[in-house]
Design an enzyme around this catalytic site. Sequence first.
Site: not given
Lengths: 587, 163
Positions: A283, A286, A303, A323, A362, A365, A370, A508
Amino acid sequence: MIKQDRISLTIDGFKVDVAPGTTVMQAADRVGVHIPRLCYHPKLSILGACRICIVELKKEGRMVASCSYPVEEGMVVVTSSPKLRRYRRDIVELILDNHPKDCQTCVRDGNCELQNAAYSLGVRERLFEGERKSFARDESSPSIQRDPEKCILCGRCVRVCDEVQGVTNLWQQFRGFESVAAPAHNNEIKHSVCIHCGQCVNVCPTASIVEKNTTDELFEALADPEMTVVVQTAPSIRAALGEGFGYSPGTPVTGKMVTALNLMGFDAVFDTNLGADLTIIEESEEFLNRLESGDDLPLITSCSPGWISFMETFYPHLIPYASTCKSPMSMLSSLIKTYYAETREIDPEKIYSVAVMPCTAKKFEAARDEHKTDWGAPYTDNVITTRELIWMCKCMGINFRRLPDSQFDSPLGVSTGGGDIFGTTGGVTEAALRTAYEKITGETLDELDFMAVRGVEGLREATIELAGREINIGVANGLQNAKELFDRLSAGEKQYHLLEIMACPGGCVGGGGQPYPPEDTFSLDPELVKSRAKALYSIDSNKKLRKSHENPAIQELYTYYLGEPNGERSHQLLHTCYKPNKRRGIR
Amino acid sequence: MNRDYSLSSEIVQSLQDFSEKNRPESYLIPALQMVQESYGFLSREHLDEVALLLRVPYAKVTGVASFYHFFNFKPSGENEIVICTGTACHVRGAGAVLDRFLEELQVKLEQPTEDGRFSVTDARCVGACAQAPVVIIGEKVYSKVTPDDVPEILSEYGFEADS
Ligand code: FES
Ligand code: FES
């Protein structure tokens, strides 16, 4: 009218002075009297729906709901009397009469606020037998499960989803006996604008909203001799897991946690921190590229899967700015079924990859297309929350407090302090700055603590100098705060370069999968979140390696496997893409 | 029968105007009333459109709409049977009449029959208390109705019970 600074009143014979506008309940909390409550939540607007918090006003000779009644000068309050206890008991009995009688087999047996209220008010029998509400369970979401029959209409989920997260997926639907807190049209969650953050789970007083439990599947996998079962734990687990075993909030339990996972039968215990370090490498690369070209700024962190869903549903126009880095969990999972499998000569199809996360999103996710392997299996086979891990330990008879410390396994268990602080708001930014600074200047960074981006406030801004350039940073946690940040962004008053967005308040450490708050704290309590964050900062400051790019395991990974940051292989394994939600949100 | 339920351009325009206002949410009920007035009911699609145009979250829109008694979510049948359940009619047995209609037609209140030909709805006092209990179908008013009159009334509209 004279404005009074302080108001004095008497609560159960104690004199107390409070600021005007304080409620009777808050004043009682001050004296050390906990008036029972169900719909009230200190971080949400006041609803005054359940009436279990009634108190007597002696002078007026009447009862009022203490959560919503402001103090008055000279007030004489009684919080406990035979009459009050009887009335409160009646209220709880009536709620129970419209509630399933399955406390012994309920997931929240032992930590349900309704059960606690019934116990402490002395409800010892059920008087009425009659029609009860009947609703189907909603198991459509990989993250969140709703059982409307257990809903007591306290409205906390509705308020947290609206006021804190700005999602407003839940609202009271229908009327009278049919009332239920649910998505539009009483749809299943799958067909709603839910972003899976799990804050509704955190504030629900009963088991009406809980995470989708996947521990059964995990027990099966652990017992399967064919499978290599590996686990990774997110940074913020070590800072909160102890609460489930009586440690005070903010006690780091990394070593015991690793031992517990070994005892449970995992073949290898890895650290999501390594994924976090890796995220930072990718990152920051990037970020520096975009900074150089000036395109697609600000870079927005990616994230937090709750935030990603929020963006795809409500702010699809921000997708180009996010990102493309996978989250630390997904990066590490990708490496487990490729790099790790290859180096250990394990058939990747025989690896069952588990992640312990502070997060219900999560789970969503992990199930996204993907994040699937070429052979169609998910890179992360199972995500369990901190709460589920606590329960599994208890289920397996693991005496957590007695456990010795152990270390994470190599090669995917080595991490720097930069990875640890990912678990708190501002942490990703700080870790990225540590690495970006050295990359861009070629100099060694001595002052590692970027205090300007630390804190637990929901919305913070900082300007930092990076090689003679001013970098404007925005940090938001809690999506209502993110919305405000986006408003500032679209107002265009200044050029932002980096935005860090975490869906959950506090990051988190305050995630939707974290332990139910121990006594004397509450979900969304800034003090609770702060103590968990402090644990992470102390782990970071005690580490020798604190900059992600100094992680030797990562250096090895790039040399022997990945090649260049942002190179071809890392793109294939460590980056992802987003798509606007078909059912778009409102904003 | 041609039933096009997409929102007319006038309605879309008014919803957009509401959304420019200071607190679009406070226009939610008027907006829903407007849609119901022109289509007779609120479909799921109508509700979602209202949410998007007014910029009020979906869940709030359906929550508010389903809270109020005067919003319906199903198109009414071709023959809408209105049964007065005001005080006078109630005392004289409107409840039993209502139940008999539902039973004969095998429907729930405000849900049209499968062929869309009938629906049953209740109303507060229709101002004909002397005739209680009162049933209204279209222009026609039936007075002093008893449950046993129900099959005959229905047969006037070509309804035959299956059994
Ligand atoms: S806690 Fe006061 S009314 Fe519910
Ligand atoms: S109550 Fe039925 S007409 Fe008045």
